[in-house]
Design an enzyme around this catalytic site. Sequence first.
Site, PDB file in Angstrom:
ATOM      1  N   ALA A   1       0.864  -1.177   0.000  1.00  0.00           N
ATOM      2  CA  ALA A   1       0.000   0.000   0.000  1.00  0.00           C
ATOM      3  C   ALA A   1       0.905   1.233   0.000  1.00  0.00           C
ATOM      4  O   ALA A   1       2.078   1.154   0.372  1.00  0.00           O
ATOM      5  CB  ALA A   1      -0.882  -0.016   1.233  1.00  0.00           C
TER       6      ALA A   1
ATOM      7  N   GLY B   1       0.576  -4.971   0.980  1.00  0.00           N
ATOM      8  CA  GLY B   1      -0.705  -5.019   0.268  1.00  0.00           C
ATOM      9  C   GLY B   1      -0.576  -5.681  -1.097  1.00  0.00           C
ATOM     10  O   GLY B   1      -1.534  -6.268  -1.598  1.00  0.00           O
TER      11      GLY B   1
ATOM     12  N   GLU C   1      -0.776  -9.251  -0.450  1.00  0.00           N
ATOM     13  CA  GLU C   1      -2.169  -9.543  -0.078  1.00  0.00           C
ATOM     14  C   GLU C   1      -3.068  -9.543  -1.314  1.00  0.00           C
ATOM     15  O   GLU C   1      -3.976 -10.361  -1.434  1.00  0.00           O
ATOM     16  CB  GLU C   1      -2.641  -8.512   0.960  1.00  0.00           C
ATOM     17  CG  GLU C   1      -1.948  -8.738   2.304  1.00  0.00           C
ATOM     18  CD  GLU C   1      -2.173  -7.613   3.300  1.00  0.00           C
ATOM     19  OE1 GLU C   1      -1.985  -6.440   2.920  1.00  0.00           O
ATOM     20  OE2 GLU C   1      -2.515  -7.903   4.459  1.00  0.00           O
TER      21      GLU C   1
HETATM   22  C1  HXC Z   1       4.948   4.374  -1.382  1.00  0.00           C
HETATM   23  C2  HXC Z   1       6.792   3.407  -2.334  1.00  0.00           C
HETATM   24  C3  HXC Z   1       6.473   2.150  -1.771  1.00  0.00           C
HETATM   25  C4  HXC Z   1       5.278   2.079  -0.985  1.00  0.00           C
HETATM   26  C5  HXC Z   1       8.290   1.942  -2.893  1.00  0.00           C
HETATM   27  N1  HXC Z   1       7.921   3.220  -3.024  1.00  0.00           N
HETATM   28  N2  HXC Z   1       7.432   1.272  -2.136  1.00  0.00           N
HETATM   29  N3  HXC Z   1       6.034   4.499  -2.155  1.00  0.00           N
HETATM   30  N4  HXC Z   1       4.574   3.220  -0.825  1.00  0.00           N
HETATM   31  N5  HXC Z   1       4.868   0.943  -0.453  1.00  0.00           N
HETATM   32  C6  HXC Z   1       8.610   4.276  -3.780  1.00  0.00           C
HETATM   33  C7  HXC Z   1       9.836   4.767  -3.057  1.00  0.00           C
HETATM   34  O1  HXC Z   1       9.521   5.722  -2.095  1.00  0.00           O
HETATM   35  C8  HXC Z   1      10.628   5.346  -4.206  1.00  0.00           C
HETATM   36  O2  HXC Z   1      10.092   6.605  -4.522  1.00  0.00           O
HETATM   37  C9  HXC Z   1      10.305   4.415  -5.356  1.00  0.00           C
HETATM   38  O3  HXC Z   1       9.087   3.763  -5.003  1.00  0.00           O
HETATM   39  C10 HXC Z   1      11.372   3.360  -5.566  1.00  0.00           C
HETATM   40  O4  HXC Z   1      11.597   2.698  -4.340  1.00  0.00           O
HETATM   41  P1  HXC Z   1      13.064   2.530  -3.672  1.00  0.00           P
HETATM   42  O5  HXC Z   1      12.841   2.297  -2.225  1.00  0.00           O
HETATM   43  O6  HXC Z   1      13.951   3.637  -4.075  1.00  0.00           O
HETATM   44  O7  HXC Z   1      13.531   1.195  -4.392  1.00  0.00           O
HETATM   45  P2  HXC Z   1      14.534   0.085  -3.843  1.00  0.00           P
HETATM   46  O8  HXC Z   1      15.703   0.705  -3.162  1.00  0.00           O
HETATM   47  O9  HXC Z   1      14.780  -0.847  -4.993  1.00  0.00           O
HETATM   48  O10 HXC Z   1      13.713  -0.697  -2.711  1.00  0.00           O
HETATM   49  C11 HXC Z   1      12.582  -1.427  -3.101  1.00  0.00           C
HETATM   50  C12 HXC Z   1      11.783  -1.803  -1.836  1.00  0.00           C
HETATM   51  C13 HXC Z   1      11.491  -0.544  -1.000  1.00  0.00           C
HETATM   52  C14 HXC Z   1      12.566  -2.824  -1.001  1.00  0.00           C
HETATM   53  C15 HXC Z   1      10.494  -2.491  -2.314  1.00  0.00           C
HETATM   54  O11 HXC Z   1      10.951   0.450  -1.874  1.00  0.00           O
HETATM   55  C16 HXC Z   1      10.515  -0.776   0.127  1.00  0.00           C
HETATM   56  O12 HXC Z   1      10.891  -1.297   1.181  1.00  0.00           O
HETATM   57  N6  HXC Z   1       9.270  -0.360  -0.077  1.00  0.00           N
HETATM   58  C17 HXC Z   1       8.236  -0.470   0.955  1.00  0.00           C
HETATM   59  C18 HXC Z   1       7.751  -1.881   1.105  1.00  0.00           C
HETATM   60  C19 HXC Z   1       6.705  -2.015   2.225  1.00  0.00           C
HETATM   61  O13 HXC Z   1       7.025  -1.680   3.383  1.00  0.00           O
HETATM   62  N7  HXC Z   1       5.504  -2.417   1.864  1.00  0.00           N
HETATM   63  C20 HXC Z   1       4.413  -2.499   2.827  1.00  0.00           C
HETATM   64  C21 HXC Z   1       3.642  -1.200   2.849  1.00  0.00           C
HETATM   65  S1  HXC Z   1       2.378  -1.209   4.064  1.00  0.00           S
HETATM   66  P3  HXC Z   1      11.012   7.936  -4.571  1.00  0.00           P
HETATM   67  O14 HXC Z   1      10.040   9.041  -4.853  1.00  0.00           O
HETATM   68  O15 HXC Z   1      11.708   8.039  -3.268  1.00  0.00           O
HETATM   69  O16 HXC Z   1      11.955   7.660  -5.723  1.00  0.00           O
HETATM   70  C22 HXC Z   1       1.145  -2.124   3.408  1.00  0.00           C
HETATM   71  C23 HXC Z   1      -0.072  -2.277   4.274  1.00  0.00           C
HETATM   72  C24 HXC Z   1      -1.219  -2.845   3.518  1.00  0.00           C
HETATM   73  O17 HXC Z   1       1.216  -2.617   2.341  1.00  0.00           O
HETATM   74  C25 HXC Z   1      -2.460  -2.645   4.283  1.00  0.00           C
HETATM   75  C26 HXC Z   1      -3.699  -2.921   3.491  1.00  0.00           C
HETATM   76  C27 HXC Z   1      -4.078  -1.892   2.503  1.00  0.00           C
END
Ligand code: HXC
Length: 259
Positions: A67, A110, A113
């Site tokens: 998400a 998400g 999921e």
């Molecule tokens: C918003 C996101 C994002 C996310 C990545 N981006 N994941 N933006 N929400 N979930 C954005 C980053 O901010 C970045 O934007 C761009 O995408 C590229 O990501 P990087 O981090 O620079 O890439 P990388 O170094 O290759 O790392 C990839 C990654 C990392 C390991 C996937 O991005 C990451 O850890 N993302 C979050 C994963 C996560 O925690 N997911 C769960 C979310 S909570 P900019 O603008 O900085 O370039 C969830 C709850 C669900 O899902 C609940 C139900 C709805």
Amino acid sequence: MEFQFIIVEPDFQPHIALVRLYRPKELNALNLQLMLELKQALSALDENESVRCIIITGNEQAFAAGADIKQMESRTPVDLLKIDQFETWDQIRKTKKPIIAAVSGFCLGGGCELAMTCDMIIASESAKFGQPEIKLGIMPGAGGTQRLTRAVGKALAMEMVLTGRFLSAEGAQKAGLVNKVVPDEVYLDEAVKLAGEIALMSPIAVRLAKESVLKTYECSLQEGLHFERKNFYLCFASEDQKEGMKAFVEKRKPDFKGY
Ligand code: HXC
């Protein structure tokens, strides 16, 4: 169908629709609008008589990295309650036609999921599955603790949910989370192959069978068997049942029409 964050091709292949999550710069992070668009698209494809199977995919780098954290960051519980985003997820889950997730790259939070809400998952070798919400100080909220545990068992689900560790495509297949792992270049082709096989079957039988398999999640064995039996009887109300059995007897391929 025109949307901002998804690309929908209802006639991607005969009887197969493709929905592509499209926020490539954000690794397809699922913001509220994307999910709303997905709900609308799936509902329209469910109504579309010519579609028999749906594929949801992202791109090679990411199915979806979760998400949208930036959109969630400042939310209060009351905001979340009012937004009621899980209503959208519930509607997606109710899609009657089979959905295959074609997953490559990050499939997290998400995103994971969403893939698990689909009926089957085809993964590329580079796919990475995970529920990393714990690292953000939250936990899965769109079915992760429930569907992941049912798919891979308690030990692995606990490890993934409590540490945020990723699971490789190979590991996901061993654990029973995904149907098949194939090289990155062909994961979408493989999903199309699977969808094509399903599309040759009777859409009525497919719908009733999907409904029956999903019922397993919600009831006792006795209730499930009863439910299955009713759906089995219902298949015999279709022309497709007559055609399927007639074709077998006549030693030819059936031509299912969907009624
Ligand atoms: C918003 C996101 C994002 C996310 C990545 N981006 N994941 N933006 N929400 N979930 C954005 C980053 O901010 C970045 O934007 C761009 O995408 C590229 O990501 P990087 O981090 O620079 O890439 P990388 O170094 O290759 O790392 C990839 C990654 C990392 C390991 C996937 O991005 C990451 O850890 N993302 C979050 C994963 C996560 O925690 N997911 C769960 C979310 S909570 P900019 O603008 O900085 O370039 C969830 C709850 C669900 O899902 C609940 C139900 C709805």
